[in-house]
Design a protein around this motif. Structure first.
Motif, PDB file in Angstrom:
ATOM      1  N   ARG A   1     -12.687   6.608  -6.975  1.00 36.62           N
ATOM      2  CA  ARG A   1     -12.134   5.252  -7.108  1.00 36.62           C
ATOM      3  C   ARG A   1     -12.271   4.668  -8.500  1.00 36.62           C
ATOM      4  NH1 ARG A   1     -14.573   5.602  -2.161  1.00 36.62           N
ATOM      5  NH2 ARG A   1     -13.088   5.465  -0.435  1.00 36.62           N
TER       6      ARG A   1
ATOM      7  N   THR B   1      -2.774   5.175  -3.611  1.00 39.56           N
ATOM      8  CA  THR B   1      -3.564   6.355  -3.274  1.00 39.56           C
ATOM      9  C   THR B   1      -2.787   7.601  -3.676  1.00 39.56           C
ATOM     10  OG1 THR B   1      -4.460   5.134  -1.399  1.00 39.56           O
ATOM     11  CG2 THR B   1      -4.827   7.494  -1.415  1.00 39.56           C
TER      12      THR B   1
ATOM     13  N   GLN C   1      -2.881  -1.419  -3.265  1.00 41.79           N
ATOM     14  CA  GLN C   1      -3.622  -0.163  -3.153  1.00 41.79           C
ATOM     15  C   GLN C   1      -2.690   1.008  -3.433  1.00 41.79           C
ATOM     16  OE1 GLN C   1      -6.975   0.854  -2.348  1.00 41.79           O
ATOM     17  NE2 GLN C   1      -6.127   2.858  -2.874  1.00 41.79           N
TER      18      GLN C   1
ATOM     19  N   GLY D   1      -2.907  11.918  -3.510  1.00 41.58           N
ATOM     20  CA  GLY D   1      -3.580  13.047  -2.872  1.00 41.58           C
ATOM     21  C   GLY D   1      -2.668  14.242  -2.807  1.00 41.58           C
TER      22      GLY D   1
ATOM     23  N   SER E   1       0.576   5.553  -0.358  1.00 40.80           N
ATOM     24  CA  SER E   1      -0.161   6.796  -0.514  1.00 40.80           C
ATOM     25  C   SER E   1       0.865   7.904  -0.728  1.00 40.80           C
ATOM     26  CB  SER E   1      -0.974   7.051   0.768  1.00 40.80           C
ATOM     27  OG  SER E   1      -1.659   8.270   0.662  1.00 40.80           O
TER      28      SER E   1
ATOM     29  N   HIS F   1       0.842  -1.196   0.000  1.00 42.01           N
ATOM     30  CA  HIS F   1       0.000   0.000   0.000  1.00 42.01           C
ATOM     31  C   HIS F   1       0.879   1.249   0.000  1.00 42.01           C
ATOM     32  CE1 HIS F   1      -2.940  -2.949   1.177  1.00 42.01           C
ATOM     33  NE2 HIS F   1      -3.893  -2.058   1.359  1.00 42.01           N
TER      34      HIS F   1
ATOM     35  N   THR G   1      -6.931   4.945  -6.033  1.00 46.93           N
ATOM     36  CA  THR G   1      -7.859   5.921  -5.461  1.00 46.93           C
ATOM     37  C   THR G   1      -7.185   7.274  -5.465  1.00 46.93           C
ATOM     38  OG1 THR G   1      -8.592   4.211  -3.929  1.00 46.93           O
ATOM     39  CG2 THR G   1      -9.210   6.458  -3.402  1.00 46.93           C
ATOM     40  N   HIS G   2      -7.899   8.299  -5.930  1.00 47.65           N
ATOM     41  CA  HIS G   2      -7.325   9.623  -5.677  1.00 47.65           C
ATOM     42  C   HIS G   2      -8.242  10.415  -4.768  1.00 47.65           C
ATOM     43  CE1 HIS G   2      -9.536  11.807  -8.981  1.00 47.65           C
ATOM     44  NE2 HIS G   2      -9.456  10.650  -9.586  1.00 47.65           N
ATOM     45  N   ILE G   3      -7.588  11.144  -3.869  1.00 46.26           N
ATOM     46  CA  ILE G   3      -8.278  11.833  -2.793  1.00 46.26           C
ATOM     47  C   ILE G   3      -8.299  13.317  -3.107  1.00 46.26           C
ATOM     48  CG2 ILE G   3      -8.209  12.341  -0.308  1.00 46.26           C
ATOM     49  CD1 ILE G   3      -8.186   9.424  -0.551  1.00 46.26           C
TER      50      ILE G   3
ATOM     51  N   ALA H   1     -13.054  10.697  -1.843  1.00 45.49           N
ATOM     52  CA  ALA H   1     -12.180   9.815  -2.612  1.00 45.49           C
ATOM     53  C   ALA H   1     -12.846   9.451  -3.925  1.00 45.49           C
ATOM     54  CB  ALA H   1     -11.892   8.560  -1.801  1.00 45.49           C
TER      55      ALA H   1
END
Lengths: 455, 104
Positions: free
Chosen positions: A283, A244, A242, A246, A220, A218, A268-270, A281
């Motif tokens: 997805r 992410t 995962q 952001g 981010s 994961h 996923t972008h936040i 978020a």
């Protein structure tokens, strides 16, 4: 902030998961924290029970270790960036009423070292507090500000443990003392995953090598950081589940590159608004978000959205936040985010901040939009637009490009190729007047492309 | 990568050039920009050539000045307090020569 008997905080949350004693909670290249280490940490933390404590750590691993010891033990924790000047640290601490400072640095007076704290009485007897977290923002100008968060607001977005989450290995690529970092930390630690924390000073290449060896699942990071990670050869070996993004606009080019590189990962972008103190978020792997989210009555991750004069307004879930002077709010509780959005083919797309438009000979140019188009060029790994003063046009654009490392480039040819590409894809005012091919583009401590003083 | 970059130095330090050298650099940059945009040959720049009759518009001249700044390390138009509007090519070159860094 009320005291209760028993173990609360991060450590309490982890102990409630009932993990094996030898389970690794936090790993750096040369050290670990296991579940069995928590008891000692809690004894150390109990010494400062109920106090207000500032933390200032060079090594993010040691900061996380201190958070494990102190969260739930102390009344308030202030997370100070290590590179702040000493007098700024003192002012921030005094203004927020901090009584102690705990550090891993040798250059600070009157500071405590975590491992040198005297052993307290039985850790389980110490009171438990709803510790307030005070984060410092790195304002691009002036003195950093201190933002206080109730514990609940830091941990609000943490999803509960799911089957398999104990096998997850999260990379900590943000500073754990910033909001984005606290989110990674809370999500990993409170779901029984292992947090992988690189040492300060490791190169991007070394970090990616190490994360691949450790089986990182994961990550981010900001789009700027992702572009850097993808340039490391070992990035191919990351077993990601995962992804992410952001902190900056996630454009189609970076989303597509990640999708192609990690077909099995969820992406996923936040979107988060500092003004509104919340976000949502996306997805579906595409840039922007579905335009129907802007319709009246739609609720996205608890928030309501609205587009007015090209600017996104957001109504946060729950009670209204305290009003800071620069926050613009309407009677319904919608807050002006300052982020410009346009709608095209049913998709709302982020154009950039209101304050990152440049005026080129009377034409407004949104720098993020230009960067997004340049990023789509196959030879471009990273790019940045900066303003160049021009006596004739007011401002012109300068484009800096880091070429992709896996292709051979003749610098002059590449510059010409990108100039032709810009001519084909951008209106005249938005075409960079000068193009520089550079070895790297600085990224700020928050992981974003540096813009300070450039626009 | 760094080796490649060093073949194309980007001016950190202003170059010391004579007026003739400046004229040559400006002409060469003008021609380079012309060929980026058009198929036909660039006009020959004479002393009395009127800049706005060359086919370059004000945007193109702004870009020319910006690129020269990258190459030469100075932009005379941002160095003067009163705005300057050179009309002929000779005036343009002279303005550059006046503002150019001088040997110490």
């Amino acid at each position: 902030m009320r005291a209760q008997a028993g173990i609360g905080g991060l450590a309490g949350g982890i102990l409630a998961l009932d993990l094996p004693e030898d389970h690794v909670l936090v790993r750096a290249p040369d050290k670990v924290v296991r579940v069995s280490d928590l008891r000692l940490l809690l004894t150390l933390g109990a010494v400062l029970s109920g106090a207000s404590v500032a933390l200032c750590f060079t090594e993010p691993f040691d900061l996380v270790r201190a958070l494990l010891a102190l969260d739930g033990r102390v009344a308030a924790l202030m997370l100070l960036a290590p590179d702040l000047p000493a007098d700024v640290k003192r002012t921030l601490m005094r203004e927020a009423g901090m009584e102690h400072i705990v550090t891993d640095r040798a250059d600070m007076e009157d500071a405590l070292t975590l491992d040198a704290l005297p052993d307290a009485a039985d850790a389980a007897e110490a009171d438990s507090f709803d510790t307030r977290w005070l984060l410092t923002t790195s304002g691009t100008t002036g003195t950093p500000k201190c933002v206080a968060h109730e514990r609940a607001s830091i941990f609000r977005a943490v999803k509960a443990e799911q089957a398999g989450s104990r096998d997850h290995r999260w990379a900590m690529l943000y500073d754990p003392g910033r909001f984005a970092g606290t989110q990674v930390l809370a999500q990993a630690l409170l779901t029984g995953a292992t947090l992988l924390i690189p040492r300060v000073g490791m190169t991007t290449g070394d970090i990616v090598d190490w994360l691949s060896e450790e089986g990182c699942t994961h990550i981010s990071a900001t789009p700027s950081l992702w572009r850097r990670l993808l340039m490391a050869p070992a990035a191919l070996r990351l077993p990601l589940k995962q992804i992410t993004l952001g902190g900056e606009i996630a454009d189609d080019a970076i989303l597509a590159a990640l999708k192609a590189r990690y077909p099995k990962a969820r992406i996923t972008h936040i979107y988060a608004s500092t003004e509104a103190g919340t976000g949502f978020a996306v997805r579906d792997g595409k840039a922007g978000f579905p335009a129907e989210w802007l319709e009246r009555g739609a609720v996205v991750d608890g928030a309501r959205l609205s587009l007015r004069d090209g600017v996104l307004w957001l109504c946060p879930p729950g009670a209204a936040m305290s009003a800071a002077a620069h926050i613009v709010r309407d009677t319904e509780g919608f807050i002006r985010t300052g982020d410009r959005v346009s709608i095209e083919d049913g998709r709302a797309r982020f154009l950039g901040r209101e304050d990152s438009t440049l005026n080129v000979g009377g034409v407004k140019v949104q720098v993020e939009a230009v960067e997004e188009i340049v990023h789509a060029h196959p030879a471009v790994a990273q790019c940045r637009i900066t303003a160049k003063p021009s006596a004739m046009m007011g401002t012109l654009l300068t484009l800096s490009v880091v070429p992709r490392a896996d292709q051979a480039h003749d610098v002059a040819m590449l510059r010409q190729e990108i100039a032709q590409y810009c001519k084909a894809h951008l209106p005249p005012a938005a075409r960079p007047a000068t193009i520089r091919i550079v070895a790297e583009i600085p990224v700020s401590a928050a992981g974003k492309t540096e813009r300070a003083g450039q626009l | 990568m760094n080796q490649m970059l060093s073949q194309f130095p980007q001016a950190d330090q202003p170059l010391i050039l004579s007026e003739d050298e400046l004229r040559a650099r400006i002409t060469s940059m003008f021609n380079e920009m012309w060929r980026e945009d058009r198929e036909d040959e660039p006009p020959v720049l004479e002393n009395d050539t009127v800049l706005l009759e060359t086919g370059f518009d004000s945007m193109a001249f702004a870009v020319l000045v910006a690129r020269l700044d990258d190459e030469l390390g100075f932009d005379p138009f941002t160095m003067v307090e009163e705005p300057v509007y050179p009309q002929t090519f000779a005036e343009f070159v002279t303005f550059y020569a006046q503002c150019a860094p001088k040997p110490v």
